[in-house]
Scaffold this motif. Structure first.
Motif, PDB file in Angstrom:
ATOM      1  N   MET A  67     -38.649  11.819  -6.347  1.00 20.03           N
ATOM      2  CA  MET A  67     -38.922  12.541  -4.995  1.00 20.03           C
ATOM      3  C   MET A  67     -39.510  13.840  -5.647  1.00 20.03           C
ATOM      4  O   MET A  67     -38.978  14.400  -6.472  1.00 20.03           O
ATOM      5  N   LYS A  69     -40.617  17.674  -4.529  1.00 18.44           N
ATOM      6  CA  LYS A  69     -40.725  18.668  -3.332  1.00 18.44           C
ATOM      7  C   LYS A  69     -42.010  19.649  -3.491  1.00 18.44           C
ATOM      8  O   LYS A  69     -42.515  19.793  -4.559  1.00 18.44           O
ATOM      9  N   CYS A 105     -36.757  11.383  13.466  1.00 24.34           N
ATOM     10  CA  CYS A 105     -35.241  11.827  13.045  1.00 24.34           C
ATOM     11  C   CYS A 105     -34.392  12.591  14.139  1.00 24.34           C
ATOM     12  O   CYS A 105     -34.724  12.792  14.989  1.00 24.34           O
ATOM     13  N   ASP A 107     -33.121  15.168  13.892  1.00 25.06           N
ATOM     14  CA  ASP A 107     -33.172  16.629  14.151  1.00 25.06           C
ATOM     15  C   ASP A 107     -34.524  16.721  15.004  1.00 25.06           C
ATOM     16  O   ASP A 107     -35.403  17.836  14.920  1.00 25.06           O
ATOM     17  N   TYR A 109     -37.418  16.065  13.705  1.00 29.23           N
ATOM     18  CA  TYR A 109     -38.650  15.902  12.855  1.00 29.23           C
ATOM     19  C   TYR A 109     -39.302  14.615  12.850  1.00 29.23           C
ATOM     20  O   TYR A 109     -38.680  13.595  13.222  1.00 29.23           O
ATOM     21  N   GLU A 138     -26.536  14.436   4.928  1.00 29.16           N
ATOM     22  CA  GLU A 138     -27.561  15.185   5.614  1.00 29.16           C
ATOM     23  C   GLU A 138     -28.802  14.183   5.700  1.00 29.16           C
ATOM     24  O   GLU A 138     -30.000  14.156   6.537  1.00 29.16           O
ATOM     25  N   SER A 152     -42.821  14.858  -1.078  1.00 26.81           N
ATOM     26  CA  SER A 152     -41.725  14.222  -0.259  1.00 26.81           C
ATOM     27  C   SER A 152     -41.656  14.641   1.146  1.00 26.81           C
ATOM     28  O   SER A 152     -40.661  14.340   1.801  1.00 26.81           O
ATOM     29  N   THR A 153     -42.490  15.324   1.551  1.00 23.93           N
ATOM     30  CA  THR A 153     -42.627  15.894   2.796  1.00 23.93           C
ATOM     31  C   THR A 153     -42.487  15.084   4.000  1.00 23.93           C
ATOM     32  O   THR A 153     -41.532  15.395   5.049  1.00 23.93           O
ATOM     33  N   TRP A 155     -40.836  12.030   3.645  1.00 24.89           N
ATOM     34  CA  TRP A 155     -39.659  11.326   3.133  1.00 24.89           C
ATOM     35  C   TRP A 155     -38.443  11.609   4.339  1.00 24.89           C
ATOM     36  O   TRP A 155     -37.608  12.435   4.336  1.00 24.89           O
ATOM     37  N   ALA A 156     -38.676  11.193   5.571  1.00 25.19           N
ATOM     38  CA  ALA A 156     -37.803  11.690   6.576  1.00 25.19           C
ATOM     39  C   ALA A 156     -36.527  11.079   6.519  1.00 25.19           C
ATOM     40  O   ALA A 156     -36.070  10.056   6.226  1.00 25.19           O
ATOM     41  N   LYS A 157     -35.602  12.173   6.686  1.00 23.62           N
ATOM     42  CA  LYS A 157     -34.079  11.928   6.553  1.00 23.62           C
ATOM     43  C   LYS A 157     -33.488  11.881   7.960  1.00 23.62           C
ATOM     44  O   LYS A 157     -34.045  12.111   8.772  1.00 23.62           O
TER      45      LYS A 157
HETATM   46  N1  LIG Z   1     -35.388  14.971   9.464  1.00 25.66           N
HETATM   47  C1  LIG Z   1     -36.164  15.701   8.384  1.00 25.66           C
HETATM   48  N2  LIG Z   1     -36.603  14.992   7.352  1.00 25.66           N
HETATM   49  C2  LIG Z   1     -37.336  15.888   6.176  1.00 25.66           C
HETATM   50  C3  LIG Z   1     -37.362  17.063   6.391  1.00 25.66           C
HETATM   51  C4  LIG Z   1     -36.652  17.812   7.776  1.00 25.66           C
HETATM   52  O1  LIG Z   1     -36.971  18.870   7.987  1.00 25.66           O
HETATM   53  N3  LIG Z   1     -36.156  17.091   8.566  1.00 25.66           N
HETATM   54  N4  LIG Z   1     -38.103  17.793   5.629  1.00 25.66           N
HETATM   55  C5  LIG Z   1     -38.953  17.164   4.550  1.00 25.66           C
HETATM   56  C6  LIG Z   1     -39.231  17.867   3.364  1.00 25.66           C
HETATM   57  S1  LIG Z   1     -40.365  19.107   3.921  1.00 25.66           S
HETATM   58  C7  LIG Z   1     -38.869  17.651   2.121  1.00 25.66           C
HETATM   59  S2  LIG Z   1     -39.582  18.144   0.696  1.00 25.66           S
HETATM   60  C8  LIG Z   1     -37.758  16.378   1.830  1.00 25.66           C
HETATM   61  C9  LIG Z   1     -36.638  17.276   0.958  1.00 25.66           C
HETATM   62  O2  LIG Z   1     -36.195  18.100   1.669  1.00 25.66           O
HETATM   63  P1  LIG Z   1     -34.938  18.951   1.146  1.00 25.66           P
HETATM   64  O3  LIG Z   1     -35.608  19.995   0.406  1.00 25.66           O
HETATM   65  O4  LIG Z   1     -34.185  19.693   2.364  1.00 25.66           O
HETATM   66  O5  LIG Z   1     -33.882  17.901   0.317  1.00 25.66           O
HETATM   67  O6  LIG Z   1     -37.341  16.192   3.202  1.00 25.66           O
HETATM   68  C10 LIG Z   1     -38.216  15.937   4.100  1.00 25.66           C
HETATM   69  N5  LIG Z   1     -37.507  15.237   5.170  1.00 25.66           N
END
Ligand SMILES: Nc1nc2c(c(=O)[nH]1)N[C@H]1C(S)=C(S)[C@@H](COP(=O)(O)O)O[C@H]1N2
Ligand SMILES: [Mo]
Length: 166
Positions: A67, A69, A105, A107, A109, A138, A152-153, A155-157
């Motif tokens: 990962m 960033k 996502c 949020d 995103y 999170e 990792s931009t 890498w959707a959480k």
């Molecule tokens: N749902 C969601 N996923 C996301 C993001 C986010 O704002 N929302 N930001 C991205 C970005 S820019 C990065 S670098 C990575 C890691 O984010 P972190 O620095 O918050 O761990 O998650 C990515 N996934």
């Protein structure tokens, strides 16, 4: 009389907007609730289906990914997940190089993927474990990992929905 009509039209517009906002909130909340139950909303050419994610599936694999960033932080992580191509194909998607996929996502995103990226071997996974543990709070139930991206931009959480267009 004229002023009265304008007033009524104004109220009607506000009512319609309020209903649309409520409807949108409810559908996002539904997707979030589903994801907590390891169910993924998959939209194929506009039609929504529910994918039952299972860690018992033989396609569920472990792999390493770095990962990176944008701020320069680098993490060597070990993940467990399903290839996104396997998920989409099991729902009936015919993935082409120029297919377009949107991942949404909790949020709101959103990130975009091409069919070529998804078809690339060992590239795009929807993971549920990081370094042998369930994902941190999170990151939600599902996180997208793209091993071949420079950063990792995308890498959707907390993924709740995947939309596919042929
Ligand atoms: N749902 C969601 N996923 C996301 C993001 C986010 O704002 N929302 N930001 C991205 C970005 S820019 C990065 S670098 C990575 C890691 O984010 P972190 O620095 O918050 O761990 O998650 C990515 N996934
Ligand atoms: Mo980032």
């Amino acid at each position: 009389m004229k002023r009265y009509a304008k007033y009524l039209i104004g109220l009607a517009v506000i009512a319609v907007v309020a209903v649309l906002v409520m409807f949108n909130r409810n559908s996002v909340q539904e997707d979030i609730d589903r994801a907590s139950a390891k169910q993924l909303s998959v939209v194929l050419d506009g039609v929504e289906q529910i994918y039952e994610y299972s860690e018992e599936d033989p396609a569920y694999v472990e792999f390493d990914a770095q990962m990176r960033k944008k701020n320069g932080d680098v993490y060597d992580n070990h993940y467990a997940g399903m290839p996104l191509s396997t998920i989409l194909e099991s729902m009936g998607a015919a993935i082409q190089e120029d297919s377009a996929v949107t991942v949404t996502c909790a949020d709101q995103y959103e990130i975009q993927l091409t069919g070529a990226e998804i078809l690339a071997e060992g590239n795009v996974y929807l993971v549920t474990k990081e370094n042998g543990e369930p994902l941190p709070e999170e990151s939600g139930s599902f996180m997208l990992v793209i091993t071949q991206d420079e950063f990792s931009t995308r890498w959707a959480k907390n993924v709740v929905k995947v939309s596919f267009g042929a």
